[in-house]
Design an enzyme around this catalytic site. Sequence first.
Site, PDB file in Angstrom:
ATOM      1  N   ALA A  74       0.819  -1.213   0.000  1.00  0.00           N
ATOM      2  CA  ALA A  74       0.000   0.000   0.000  1.00  0.00           C
ATOM      3  C   ALA A  74       0.855   1.267   0.000  1.00  0.00           C
ATOM      4  O   ALA A  74       0.470   2.281  -0.584  1.00  0.00           O
ATOM      5  CB  ALA A  74      -0.938   0.004   1.203  1.00  0.00           C
ATOM      6  N   CYS A 327       4.766   1.087  11.546  1.00  0.00           N
ATOM      7  CA  CYS A 327       5.844   1.868  10.916  1.00  0.00           C
ATOM      8  C   CYS A 327       6.455   2.870  11.874  1.00  0.00           C
ATOM      9  O   CYS A 327       7.525   3.408  11.610  1.00  0.00           O
ATOM     10  CB  CYS A 327       5.318   2.582   9.676  1.00  0.00           C
ATOM     11  SG  CYS A 327       4.118   3.871  10.022  1.00  0.00           S
TER      12      CYS A 327
END
Length: 384
Positions: A74, A327
């Site tokens: 993504a 992340c």
Amino acid sequence: MRNNKKIYLDYNATTPVDKRVVEAMLPYFTENFGNASSDHFSGWDAREGAELAREQISNLLNCKPTGITFTSGATEAANLALFGFCESNRSKGNHIITCKTEHKAILDCMQALENQGFEVTYLEVDSEGNIDLKELENAISQETILVCLMLANNETGLIHPMKEIERIVHQKGVKLMSDITQAVGKIPVDVKKLNLDIAVCSSHKLYGPKGVGALYINKKNDVMIGQTVFGGRQEKGIRPGTLNVPGIVGFGKAAEIAFSEMEADSKNVSELRKRMEVLLAEIETTAVNSNKSNRLPNTTNITFNNIDGNQLLRRLNKLAVSRSSACTSNTINPSHVLTAMGKNKHQALSSLRISLGKNTSLEDIEFAVSEIQKTVDQLKTATV
């Protein structure tokens, strides 16, 4: 005994690959290993596997297979879409609208676009994480070319009212992009019904392999995305390079399984989440974030007030839970999502995201809450 085992409760970060997905992928490593661009039997076999996957994914999203472009995930899909679209449409305007609680994959792109001269409006959110639709409408100007808002938040699970957003955006003649990564496979995502112009998602969030994702482009809505990566004409030139056929096949199989099993899986994890939140509510000074809003069935984000968040996470060494998206979880900065919702730094750092999956059991939930309760009690005692 159960106490010697570790419980995985971070399914929003990634999911284990379904064994049926692994089985579907294996022949494309050793038998149908050809380059999908090669014009002979080995390439044809590989291409056939990739095109079947394209159909399986389009079936899950309710779009035409030609609308799907394969990427490495993504994040890459978002980069290709944002930079390709904005540069190609710069003559129409230089204004983009997004939200302060978007994933870093989007926000970092926005910062880079600002460095290139684009103007970006970051919509505020309320204490639940909802945007003000009137603020969105008022923010759209003659220079606005794109609105980019995620369907479901990766940290709180909050689901934005995308159909209402779509009406506002398209009435103004502006294109709409959405990061649908966290929603796909958990709730029905019909890109045709939502009338999205651009969408991005990843395989590894729905029990498929890592390293493969998809960029959806609504060709009926006259969406123009220029090429930003060069080196071949694979994937219509939008994402050139040799196709990761085993990964793509796995993504397709995961989409096929999600299409047939998602309703039952979502119902099960929703019941488990409700039970878990009832048990967590018994712990003093806790508060579930976005609990009054429409949320993903598997996601709980909970704040433990007056608790040292660093100590809490370190002592919960039998549980795989997180404080923010994967992340950014290795940093000690507070969640940008929670701070945008009005949490102070201490509250944001003492909040946990607990995300359930189809392998989660009631026993897992009860054990996890017991571990959390025990740890919170220890930390409270230590500060007395």
